[in-house]
Design a protein around this motif. Sequence first.
Motif, mmCIF file in Angstrom:
data_model
loop_
_atom_site.group_PDB
_atom_site.id
_atom_site.type_symbol
_atom_site.label_atom_id
_atom_site.label_comp_id
_atom_site.label_asym_id
_atom_site.label_seq_id
_atom_site.Cartn_x
_atom_site.Cartn_y
_atom_site.Cartn_z
ATOM 1 N N PHE A 145 0.823 -1.208 0.000
ATOM 2 C CA PHE A 145 0.000 0.000 0.000
ATOM 3 C C PHE A 145 0.860 1.264 0.000
ATOM 4 C CE2 PHE A 145 -3.397 -2.917 1.246
ATOM 5 C CZ PHE A 145 -4.455 -2.419 0.491
ATOM 6 N N ARG B 274 1.919 1.790 -3.547
ATOM 7 C CA ARG B 274 0.827 2.342 -4.342
ATOM 8 C C ARG B 274 0.652 3.832 -4.073
ATOM 9 N NH1 ARG B 274 -5.613 1.437 -3.833
ATOM 10 N NH2 ARG B 274 -5.070 2.445 -1.875
ATOM 11 N N LEU C 21 -9.925 -4.286 -0.330
ATOM 12 C CA LEU C 21 -8.624 -3.626 -0.297
ATOM 13 C C LEU C 21 -7.589 -4.396 -1.109
ATOM 14 C CD1 LEU C 21 -8.493 -2.656 3.482
ATOM 15 C CD2 LEU C 21 -9.062 -1.162 1.562
ATOM 16 N N ILE D 24 -4.964 -3.578 -4.986
ATOM 17 C CA ILE D 24 -3.529 -3.711 -5.279
ATOM 18 C C ILE D 24 -3.241 -4.953 -6.113
ATOM 19 C CG2 ILE D 24 -2.716 -2.333 -3.322
ATOM 20 C CD1 ILE D 24 -2.217 -4.965 -1.807
ATOM 21 N N ALA E 79 -3.586 -0.183 4.761
ATOM 22 C CA ALA E 79 -4.193 0.769 3.842
ATOM 23 C C ALA E 79 -4.292 2.155 4.457
ATOM 24 C CB ALA E 79 -5.572 0.270 3.416
ATOM 25 N N ARG F 41 -2.099 5.740 3.485
ATOM 26 C CA ARG F 41 -2.768 6.990 3.124
ATOM 27 C C ARG F 41 -2.314 8.129 4.030
ATOM 28 N NH1 ARG F 41 -8.494 6.901 3.753
ATOM 29 N NH2 ARG F 41 -8.587 8.699 2.350
ATOM 30 N N GLU G 73 -10.378 2.757 3.109
ATOM 31 C CA GLU G 73 -9.957 3.874 2.277
ATOM 32 C C GLU G 73 -11.038 4.939 2.132
ATOM 33 O OE1 GLU G 73 -6.270 2.250 -0.228
ATOM 34 O OE2 GLU G 73 -8.175 2.032 -1.271
#
Length: 395
Positions: A21, A24, A54, A58, A313, A317, A388
Amino acid sequence: MIGSRVAVVGGGIGGLAAAAFLHRGGVRSVVFEQAAELTEVGAGLVLAPNAVRLLRRIGVMDRLVGRAVPLDVGWEFRRWEDGQVLSAEDLAESCQQLYGERTYTVHRADLAQAIASAVPPGSLRLGKRCTSVEVFADAALLSFADGTSAEADVVVGADGVHSTVRGAVTEPVPPTYSGVCAFRGIVPTDRAPGFARRRAQTLWIGPAHHLVHYPISGGAAINLVAFAPAGDYAVESWSATASGAEFLAEFTGWDPRLRELILGVGTPGRWALLDRAPLRGWSAGPVTLLGDAAHPMFPFFAQGAAQSIEDAAVLARCLARAPSSPADALRRYESLRIGRTTRLQEVSHARAHVNHLPDGPEQEARDAALAQADPLVANGWIYAYDAEDEEIPSV
């Protein structure tokens, strides 16, 4: 600035998910794993919709085609003595309709391998057992058993229930005796009775015990885990074993069909479930925790791996949102996660008592409630959650 110095300690599902994550989100990281190679440690697990949605983002679910088993039936509770079905959930259609995803079962090694494929090459360092973490104002120094060390702007402790990193963020609190231990094993499908070969997650519940089974590895094997009184057994380790006779003896008097399933295991694993109170906080400066290092929970809601993936996740973020203020980002990550994970720790803890009621009026009331319940809907707060969708305040 975070730059390229995010160190993830632990290359299990949570640690690998964190790296995937973070990648990403444009944040580079390095995963330090103590094992010399990623091997088939562990057994099966359930992937509920909150984790699946989630993982799909990915690319992991695409890589699990043919290995993850989509369940047709879940939370199928059976009476211990005769296998009477007390309650069952249609997962073939209802789960997708309610939550936009199916529920799957998978071998832990298959999932870890799939997540690892979403981690950039060169980001995983094997044979690196972290022995200490020294924290400075805005960085940390990791020391390893091989004599090497590494500096990091951010350290993520994804190193499990026996976390070394946890000592850098909170005072150690010894676990307490739960009185419950678990037996686990994998049975090749051709050695399993027919009732266990269905695409179903089944829970046999009875006095002081319960037993769970479901298919994994594309249906080639059956995962089996059972819970029983621990006596004086207190070893908490994936590598500890018991004898087949010990396992079988715990389920004497249960539905005779279970004997064939238990005998198919060979040498079962055995570990004690040690109880840990929820942490009040798991971040300090540039160091934070993830997964079992932060919130170990009993497996009775099958959410341990899912919560690690959710952590990953949200952490990614938060760090991507505040690259110049990692300590603030870690505090936001903790604040977004701690309420949900604490609640799951608490409900998972309470479930042991419910599953293990002795025969009598209280058990009969439980069975009647199961017959009327719809756990797929009742647990919507678990399955509908999208990590998310969390609003992350600006630093």
